[in-house]
Design a protein around this motif. Sequence first.
Motif, PDB file in Angstrom:
ATOM      1  N   ALA A 316       0.862  -1.178   0.000  1.00  0.00           N
ATOM      2  CA  ALA A 316       0.000   0.000   0.000  1.00  0.00           C
ATOM      3  C   ALA A 316       0.899   1.229   0.000  1.00  0.00           C
ATOM      4  O   ALA A 316       1.866   1.304   0.761  1.00  0.00           O
ATOM      5  CB  ALA A 316      -0.923   0.004   1.213  1.00  0.00           C
ATOM      6  N   TYR A 317       0.582   2.191  -0.853  1.00  0.00           N
ATOM      7  CA  TYR A 317       1.415   3.395  -0.947  1.00  0.00           C
ATOM      8  C   TYR A 317       0.574   4.529  -1.515  1.00  0.00           C
ATOM      9  O   TYR A 317      -0.526   4.314  -2.057  1.00  0.00           O
ATOM     10  CB  TYR A 317       2.642   3.143  -1.827  1.00  0.00           C
ATOM     11  CG  TYR A 317       2.326   2.826  -3.271  1.00  0.00           C
ATOM     12  CD1 TYR A 317       2.341   3.820  -4.246  1.00  0.00           C
ATOM     13  CD2 TYR A 317       1.995   1.529  -3.664  1.00  0.00           C
ATOM     14  CE1 TYR A 317       2.041   3.530  -5.577  1.00  0.00           C
ATOM     15  CE2 TYR A 317       1.703   1.226  -4.978  1.00  0.00           C
ATOM     16  CZ  TYR A 317       1.724   2.232  -5.929  1.00  0.00           C
ATOM     17  OH  TYR A 317       1.416   1.951  -7.241  1.00  0.00           O
ATOM     18  N   SER A 318       1.085   5.743  -1.389  1.00  0.00           N
ATOM     19  CA  SER A 318       0.386   6.908  -1.938  1.00  0.00           C
ATOM     20  C   SER A 318       1.181   7.466  -3.112  1.00  0.00           C
ATOM     21  O   SER A 318       2.407   7.347  -3.176  1.00  0.00           O
ATOM     22  CB  SER A 318       0.198   7.989  -0.863  1.00  0.00           C
ATOM     23  OG  SER A 318       1.446   8.509  -0.446  1.00  0.00           O
ATOM     24  N   ASP A 319       0.455   8.085  -4.025  1.00  0.00           N
ATOM     25  CA  ASP A 319       1.076   8.639  -5.228  1.00  0.00           C
ATOM     26  C   ASP A 319       0.090   9.615  -5.865  1.00  0.00           C
ATOM     27  O   ASP A 319      -1.095   9.655  -5.499  1.00  0.00           O
ATOM     28  CB  ASP A 319       1.429   7.513  -6.210  1.00  0.00           C
ATOM     29  CG  ASP A 319       2.301   7.981  -7.379  1.00  0.00           C
ATOM     30  OD1 ASP A 319       2.890   9.080  -7.280  1.00  0.00           O
ATOM     31  OD2 ASP A 319       2.379   7.250  -8.378  1.00  0.00           O
ATOM     32  N   LEU A 320       0.578  10.394  -6.827  1.00  0.00           N
ATOM     33  CA  LEU A 320      -0.328  11.195  -7.634  1.00  0.00           C
ATOM     34  C   LEU A 320      -1.322  10.272  -8.338  1.00  0.00           C
ATOM     35  O   LEU A 320      -0.981   9.148  -8.708  1.00  0.00           O
ATOM     36  CB  LEU A 320       0.447  11.996  -8.680  1.00  0.00           C
ATOM     37  CG  LEU A 320       1.280  13.190  -8.200  1.00  0.00           C
ATOM     38  CD1 LEU A 320       2.021  13.804  -9.380  1.00  0.00           C
ATOM     39  CD2 LEU A 320       0.412  14.232  -7.530  1.00  0.00           C
ATOM     40  N   PRO A 321      -2.558  10.721  -8.540  1.00  0.00           N
ATOM     41  CA  PRO A 321      -3.538   9.854  -9.193  1.00  0.00           C
ATOM     42  C   PRO A 321      -3.228   9.566 -10.656  1.00  0.00           C
ATOM     43  O   PRO A 321      -3.751   8.603 -11.218  1.00  0.00           O
ATOM     44  CB  PRO A 321      -4.848  10.629  -9.047  1.00  0.00           C
ATOM     45  CG  PRO A 321      -4.431  12.044  -8.843  1.00  0.00           C
ATOM     46  CD  PRO A 321      -3.142  11.985  -8.098  1.00  0.00           C
ATOM     47  N   SER A 322      -2.390  10.386 -11.283  1.00  0.00           N
ATOM     48  CA  SER A 322      -2.056  10.183 -12.693  1.00  0.00           C
ATOM     49  C   SER A 322      -0.706  10.820 -12.960  1.00  0.00           C
ATOM     50  O   SER A 322      -0.065  11.379 -12.058  1.00  0.00           O
ATOM     51  CB  SER A 322      -3.124  10.810 -13.600  1.00  0.00           C
ATOM     52  OG  SER A 322      -3.065  12.221 -13.523  1.00  0.00           O
ATOM     53  N   THR A 323      -0.253  10.735 -14.184  1.00  0.00           N
ATOM     54  CA  THR A 323       1.030  11.343 -14.564  1.00  0.00           C
ATOM     55  C   THR A 323       0.897  12.837 -14.801  1.00  0.00           C
ATOM     56  O   THR A 323       1.877  13.493 -15.143  1.00  0.00           O
ATOM     57  CB  THR A 323       1.580  10.675 -15.830  1.00  0.00           C
ATOM     58  OG1 THR A 323       0.601  10.766 -16.873  1.00  0.00           O
ATOM     59  CG2 THR A 323       1.902   9.205 -15.568  1.00  0.00           C
ATOM     60  N   ASN A 324      -0.276  13.386 -14.633  1.00  0.00           N
ATOM     61  CA  ASN A 324      -0.487  14.821 -14.781  1.00  0.00           C
ATOM     62  C   ASN A 324       0.077  15.528 -13.564  1.00  0.00           C
ATOM     63  O   ASN A 324      -0.547  15.588 -12.509  1.00  0.00           O
ATOM     64  CB  ASN A 324      -1.983  15.124 -14.943  1.00  0.00           C
ATOM     65  CG  ASN A 324      -2.257  16.616 -15.067  1.00  0.00           C
ATOM     66  OD1 ASN A 324      -1.341  17.417 -15.212  1.00  0.00           O
ATOM     67  ND2 ASN A 324      -3.520  16.989 -14.983  1.00  0.00           N
TER      68      ASN A 324
END
Length: 378
Positions: A316-324
């Motif tokens: 489980a990890y967090s990241d931007l929802p897209s490459t935008n």
Amino acid sequence: MTADCGVVSVAMVNDPNQDLSGPDTNKNSESECTFILANKGSTIVAAFDNTQLDEVAYGAPISGIYYFSNIVTPRSTWWARSTNGGLSFTNTQPLPPTNNLILGQGDAPNPAMTYDPNYPSNSSGTVYLLGNSSREPGNTGFRLWTSTNTGQSFTLISTNLPGGSSPPRGCDRPMLKVDPSTHYLYVAGTSTDTNVIARLFAARSTTYGTNWDLYKTFDTSAGQTDIAIKPHGPVYVFWVTYPGNGPIYTNRLRYAWLMPGSTNWSGPNDVGITLNSTLIGGHRYPLRFNGDSSEDNFLIIPFPRAAYANSHIYLAYSDLPSTNQSTTDKGDIFLAELNVTPSDGSLTLTGPPRVVNNDHTQTDQWDAAIAANPQGTE
């Protein structure tokens, strides 16, 4: 707890009355909490960062100045204990030694905990608590405490973990896990050398934390680590790596593992996930509220968290929802599933990571966490 995970109770872990006393009453915030369940879940032991006995920068001088003359070394890691299922907490106090006048005996935050229910035998088990060293010049490794009475008291057993193998500039972002089948301890974190280059490392203890071996560094420009253990199987270390000179970074999730009976960790391997964020370390800078000034932001990083269940490793990890990169949504929570290859312990990504949160808005999510049941089936 109801089927939809409704909240049963909310309790204060720290004692707010203690914020009004001590040498630095203007610094009285708590953060970076962790906890374990002991005695088959009847006892909760929690630890957290408490700035009450702290200094600016956790003991490192700012432009040569120490801001609290009556605090020689910070005492940042505190703990508390609950024996009624979390309805209330007691024993809220700094970890020993509580004397903040002993240079080199201080600690900084980022506590991590693990619990061995079967050592010593015929006992209530052992609670292990790991934290950063304070930042005075000369301090190096992690601090390690143990409790054999389910958090009624703690004993400091190491101020320089993992010992002589630790580089001279110290360690950060600690993680600690125990394998109950062997009672072996595993530590991972970052350290910096004299050139201030971050290195991801792991080590093992077969002596309940007093001595450490199998120390190995895996990647430079790396951090934010976690450990997952397959019962009677491999031990896995996960982290984020971000090599390069910027301003655009390729942030990847990587791992290494140690097979049972082996004396060598594997080399670093790619999980197969490249983060959408191209800032160093997968950082994002969300605004404190919608429409706020772009300068009023805060720092969030991926922090992959791992658990083993049903022959799979889950990340489980967090990241931007897209490459935008210009998105106003600065974080979603993702879950990746990896198959464990029984023959050699290697991992295979089963498919694209799934988005966990379903708010369908531009709000931000970060600091994911994950756990498996003790049987490793859910």
